[in-house]
Design a protein around this motif. Sequence first.
Motif, PDB file in Angstrom:
ATOM      1  N   UNK A 207       0.230  -0.672   0.167  1.00 40.40           N
ATOM      2  CA  UNK A 207       0.126   0.015   0.311  1.00 40.40           C
ATOM      3  C   UNK A 207       1.017   1.151   0.377  1.00 40.40           C
ATOM      4  N   UNK A 208       1.744   1.316   0.717  1.00 35.00           N
ATOM      5  CA  UNK A 208       2.766   2.398   1.235  1.00 35.00           C
ATOM      6  C   UNK A 208       3.721   2.517  -0.205  1.00 35.00           C
ATOM      7  N   UNK A 209       4.043   1.056  -0.979  1.00 34.15           N
ATOM      8  CA  UNK A 209       4.806   1.288  -2.551  1.00 34.15           C
ATOM      9  C   UNK A 209       3.635   2.088  -3.646  1.00 34.15           C
ATOM     10  N   UNK A 210       2.725   1.694  -3.329  1.00 34.66           N
ATOM     11  CA  UNK A 210       1.807   2.626  -4.645  1.00 34.66           C
ATOM     12  C   UNK A 210       1.445   3.111  -4.455  1.00 34.66           C
ATOM     13  N   UNK A 211       1.132   3.820  -2.863  1.00 37.64           N
ATOM     14  CA  UNK A 211       1.039   4.750  -2.603  1.00 37.64           C
ATOM     15  C   UNK A 211       2.236   6.227  -3.262  1.00 37.64           C
ATOM     16  N   UNK A 212       3.568   5.750  -2.398  1.00 36.64           N
ATOM     17  CA  UNK A 212       4.939   6.406  -3.375  1.00 36.64           C
ATOM     18  C   UNK A 212       5.227   6.229  -4.906  1.00 36.64           C
ATOM     19  N   UNK A 213       4.423   5.563  -5.196  1.00 40.35           N
ATOM     20  CA  UNK A 213       5.172   5.806  -6.595  1.00 40.35           C
ATOM     21  C   UNK A 213       4.230   6.572  -7.392  1.00 40.35           C
ATOM     22  N   UNK A 214       2.856   6.673  -6.568  1.00 40.23           N
ATOM     23  CA  UNK A 214       1.544   7.243  -7.105  1.00 40.23           C
ATOM     24  C   UNK A 214       2.240   9.255  -6.978  1.00 40.23           C
ATOM     25  N   UNK A 215       2.993   9.377  -5.443  1.00 38.08           N
ATOM     26  CA  UNK A 215       3.382  10.504  -5.364  1.00 38.08           C
ATOM     27  C   UNK A 215       4.752  10.787  -6.762  1.00 38.08           C
ATOM     28  N   UNK A 216       5.250   9.575  -6.640  1.00 35.49           N
ATOM     29  CA  UNK A 216       6.936  10.164  -7.668  1.00 35.49           C
ATOM     30  C   UNK A 216       6.275  10.462  -8.823  1.00 35.49           C
TER      31      UNK A 216
END
Length: 252
Positions: A207-216
Motif C-alpha cells: 500500500x505504501x509502495x503504491x502511494x509512493x509510486x503515485x507521489x513520485x
Amino acid sequence: MNTLVRLFQSPRLWITSRPTGLPYQVNSSITTTAYSADQSATNSKLPEKPKRPINAFMRFLQSVRSSLRAQHPSASTPEIARLATAQWQVLDAKAKSKLEDEYKKDQAVWLQKNAKYLSELTDDQKESIRQAQQDKSERKAKRECRMRAKQLGKPKRPQNGFLLFVSEHASKTASKEDNIAQVKSLAQKWAKFTDVEKKPYNSRALDALLKYQNDMRIWEEQMVAENNLDVIRRKHILLPEKKRRGDPSASQ
C-alpha cells in the motif's frame, strides 16, 4: 532504527523480487566488504602517494584547535572552524607570513616528490588511478543529485515488509553492533515465516509502495514542468522521437 534502515537499504543486502508481486523478499546473506577483491588487489599494488601539505590557514587551525575546544567544549567542528577563521582574519601579518613560508617550503618539496611518484607509475597504475578518480567524481555527482532531489521535495521510498517487521521488533536503543546482531536474528526469523505470517507486513508495504509510486509520478511531472530534469529518473524523461530516414524535415 535509522542504522537498521540504512543497513538493509544498502547494496550489501541482497534483495530479490517476490514472484507473488509483493514488494521484496530478503535474502539473509549479508556481505560486509565494501569493495571487490579485484579493486582491493589493484589498490594494494599502488605505491604510497606523497601527501599534499596543508595550507597556511589549516596550519593555524591545527595550532589553535585545542585551545578553542577547551574554551568552547560544546562547539561543533564547523563552529570551531568559524572561530578559528575569525582569529585568522585579525592575525598579525608577521605570523601569517611565517605560516605561508612554511607552506611554500613544504609545497616545493611535495611537488618534487609527486613528480617522481607520477613518473614511476606504470600504465596500468595510471589507468587505475584515473578510474578511481572518475568513480569518485561520479559518486560525488550522485550524492549532490540526491541532496538536490531531497531539497526539491522528492518523496521518500517506503520501507519494505521486512523492514516494517524489524521496526516493530528491534530495540530502538541498541548499539550499532547489537543492531547488526538483531537484524541478522530477525532476518533468520523472517526467512522462516510463511506467506500468511508475512502478509500483514507485505500488504502494508505494498500500500505504501503504491502511494509512493503515485507521489513520485506527480513529483516528477512537477520537476519536468520546472525544468529540473537532472533529478528525474532517465526512463521517465520523454525524449523527442528520432527523425526517420528520408524525412524531408530531417535535413532542415
